[in-house]
Design an enzyme around this catalytic site. Structure first.
Site, PDB file in Angstrom:
ATOM      1  CG  HIS A 128       7.757  13.461   3.760  1.00  0.00           C
ATOM      2  ND1 HIS A 128       8.980  14.041   3.544  1.00  0.00           N
ATOM      3  CD2 HIS A 128       7.961  12.117   3.757  1.00  0.00           C
ATOM      4  CE1 HIS A 128       9.891  13.094   3.406  1.00  0.00           C
ATOM      5  NE2 HIS A 128       9.306  11.924   3.534  1.00  0.00           N
TER       6      HIS A 128
HETATM    7  C1  UD1 Z   1       7.548   7.648   1.753  1.00  0.00           C
HETATM    8  C2  UD1 Z   1       8.663   6.843   2.416  1.00  0.00           C
HETATM    9  C3  UD1 Z   1       9.774   7.774   2.869  1.00  0.00           C
HETATM   10  C4  UD1 Z   1      10.228   8.680   1.759  1.00  0.00           C
HETATM   11  C5  UD1 Z   1       9.028   9.381   1.162  1.00  0.00           C
HETATM   12  C6  UD1 Z   1       9.423  10.229  -0.018  1.00  0.00           C
HETATM   13  C7  UD1 Z   1       7.969   4.779   3.544  1.00  0.00           C
HETATM   14  C8  UD1 Z   1       7.744   4.142   4.849  1.00  0.00           C
HETATM   15  N1  UD1 Z   1       8.167   6.106   3.574  1.00  0.00           N
HETATM   16  O1  UD1 Z   1       6.966   8.464   2.734  1.00  0.00           O
HETATM   17  O2  UD1 Z   1      10.869   6.996   3.303  1.00  0.00           O
HETATM   18  O3  UD1 Z   1      11.147   9.634   2.264  1.00  0.00           O
HETATM   19  O4  UD1 Z   1       8.060   8.435   0.727  1.00  0.00           O
HETATM   20  O5  UD1 Z   1       8.437  11.153  -0.353  1.00  0.00           O
HETATM   21  O6  UD1 Z   1       7.961   4.114   2.541  1.00  0.00           O
HETATM   22  N2  UD1 Z   1      -0.287  10.095  -0.644  1.00  0.00           N
HETATM   23  C9  UD1 Z   1      -1.143  10.790  -1.477  1.00  0.00           C
HETATM   24  N3  UD1 Z   1      -0.752  10.974  -2.761  1.00  0.00           N
HETATM   25  C10 UD1 Z   1       0.422  10.505  -3.234  1.00  0.00           C
HETATM   26  C11 UD1 Z   1       1.281   9.822  -2.372  1.00  0.00           C
HETATM   27  C12 UD1 Z   1       0.914   9.619  -1.067  1.00  0.00           C
HETATM   28  O7  UD1 Z   1      -2.231  11.217  -1.079  1.00  0.00           O
HETATM   29  O8  UD1 Z   1       0.718  10.683  -4.421  1.00  0.00           O
HETATM   30  C13 UD1 Z   1      -0.680   9.854   0.745  1.00  0.00           C
HETATM   31  C14 UD1 Z   1      -0.735   8.355   1.048  1.00  0.00           C
HETATM   32  O9  UD1 Z   1      -1.945   7.827   0.704  1.00  0.00           O
HETATM   33  C15 UD1 Z   1      -0.456   8.336   2.523  1.00  0.00           C
HETATM   34  C16 UD1 Z   1       0.467   9.502   2.722  1.00  0.00           C
HETATM   35  O10 UD1 Z   1       0.324  10.344   1.587  1.00  0.00           O
HETATM   36  O11 UD1 Z   1      -1.643   8.569   3.255  1.00  0.00           O
HETATM   37  C17 UD1 Z   1       1.907   9.110   2.907  1.00  0.00           C
HETATM   38  O12 UD1 Z   1       2.398   8.377   1.818  1.00  0.00           O
HETATM   39  P1  UD1 Z   1       3.331   7.121   2.067  1.00  0.00           P
HETATM   40  O13 UD1 Z   1       3.524   6.422   0.807  1.00  0.00           O
HETATM   41  O14 UD1 Z   1       2.830   6.360   3.231  1.00  0.00           O
HETATM   42  O15 UD1 Z   1       4.716   7.663   2.563  1.00  0.00           O
HETATM   43  P2  UD1 Z   1       5.496   9.014   2.533  1.00  0.00           P
HETATM   44  O16 UD1 Z   1       5.159   9.792   3.739  1.00  0.00           O
HETATM   45  O17 UD1 Z   1       5.389   9.726   1.245  1.00  0.00           O
END
Ligand code: UD1
Length: 362
Positions: free
Chosen positions: A205
């Site tokens: 991820h």
């Molecule tokens: C985040 C943290 C990372 C941590 C990880 C744990 C930051 C910069 N990164 O990364 O340090 O290791 O969480 O999992 O804070 N999304 C969905 N559904 C969800 C959650 C997210 O579709 O329930 C999508 C978001 O809209 C986004 C992408 O997934 O487009 C990434 O989510 P994001 O919150 O940016 O960070 P992670 O990659 O999960």
């Protein structure tokens, strides 16, 4: 005593659940939880609150799907309002996410004391958003809990020495205590027709893996090749899924792609796997706690002790060996019961120190 805890992403729900239990049982702490909404899908968020019996957050901010700056800024705005209203004596933040940074920034501007759990971790890669988040949070914090001496030294090198404690890893508490009682209830193995040691679990991820298409394709190609030898179970993060679909990256039909899973299913899948492949910090440690070798799909790791002790190895585009060959090598190695990152009683140590700190301040 009133404390505010800020959570927003999957691993933070797990970590916070440990201290929440101590706070609840103490009878002297009123813990208010803010969920920023960074992770919001049921299988990325509410499932953890249900399975780990975490009290419902008083505030849910619903802030997600934005650029890093916008997300952090919106969170800062909203958390500040809550802190001004709640007036806690302490804010507690975990790890290195945008939610961590926003919580720490909001509190620091109001003069509210900050406790950072998982302090001092460094990848020494400033291109990672997490590295920026953890550095700034450490510098703003008043009470810092590190998992190991190496992290304390990282803090010392940056001039942070006051109120720094080695607590061990709070995820070890969760892994040892929760998993022990609940792992056998998971039905995930039968659901996907998996047997002990006949599959590997893989998660990807990290932004540096997903947002660089060459890197992502390199990793998937290697997984496709490995899947000819062993089944791969791939609980897929929404970010990764979206990018794989949008770019028509083909996964071998031998890779079992599944939705994100709850904590006990994850522990079950790790414990019964042949080996763990991941770019997640949490899974690297959980592999070790559950006696599995790990291959970390990154160019560096913050959990270097696991590499130094031979329980973890990095695999990336610069590796001189294919993932398949590395897997064959690592499968021959055992994880011996080595006492790293505490004894699983980190939560109690942190709880006691937080209470002393707040009493001294008042
Ligand atoms: C985040 C943290 C990372 C941590 C990880 C744990 C930051 C910069 N990164 O990364 O340090 O290791 O969480 O999992 O804070 N999304 C969905 N559904 C969800 C959650 C997210 O579709 O329930 C999508 C978001 O809209 C986004 C992408 O997934 O487009 C990434 O989510 P994001 O919150 O940016 O960070 P992670 O990659 O999960």
């Amino acid at each position: 005593m009133k404390f505010v805890t800020v959570v927003g992403a999957r691993p933070q729900f797990i970590k916070a659940s440990i201290l929440s239990n101590f706070f609840k049982d103490s009878g002297i702490v009123d813990e208010i939880t803010i969920h920023t909404g960074q992770h919001y899908d049921d299988n990325m968020s509410s499932v953890f609150f249900e399975t780990l019996n975490i009290p419902k957050p008083k505030y849910f901010l619903g802030i997600s799907n934005m650029s890093h700056g916008q997300m952090t800024g919106q969170m800062l705005l909203e958390i500040e309002k809550i802190l001004m209203f709640e007036k806690p004596s302490l804010i507690i933040v975990y790890g290195d996410t945008n939610s961590t940074l926003a919580g720490a920034l909001a509190a620091s501007k109001l003069g509210i004391k900050i406790c950072h759990i998982e302090a001092g971790l460094r990848s020494f890669n400033n291109l990672m958003p997490e590295e920026i988040n953890r550095k700034i949070t450490d510098h703003l914090s008043d009470l810092l809990f590190s998992h190991y001496l190496g992290s304390v030294n990282n803090l010392k090198n940056e001039g942070i020495t006051k109120n720094v404690f080695i607590s061990g890893d709070i995820m070890k508490d969760a892994c040892l205590h929760y998993a022990k009682d609940n792992i056998n209830r998971s039905e995930i193995l039968s659901k996907y027709k998996l047997e002990q040691n006949n599959y590997v679990i893989c998660t990807i991820h990290r932004q540096e893996n997903t947002d660089d298409l060459n890197t992502l394709k390199f990793l998937i190609n290697n997984l496709n090749e490995l899947s000819k030898e062993i089944k791969i179970v791939f609980p897929i993060h929404p970010r990764t899924k979206k990018i794989i679909r949008e770019n028509n990256i083909l996964l071998s039909s031998k890779i079992i792609e599944i939705d994100p899973i709850d904590y006990f299913d994850a522990m079950r899948l790790i414990k019964s796997s042949k080996i763990v492949l991941t770019d997640s910090g949490g899974l690297q440690k959980e592999a070790f706690y559950l006696g599995k070798q790990c291959i970390t799909l990154r160019t560096e790791t913050e959990w270097i002790e696991l590499v130094e002790h031979g329980y973890n190895i990095l695999f990336n585009r610069y590796s001189q060996i294919s993932l398949l060959d590395l897997y064959r090598e690592r499968c021959k190695l055992e994880v011996l019961d080595f006492d790293l990152y505490g004894d699983g009683n980190c939560g109690k140590m942190i709880f006691d120190n937080i209470i002393h700190f707040v009493q001294d301040e008042e």
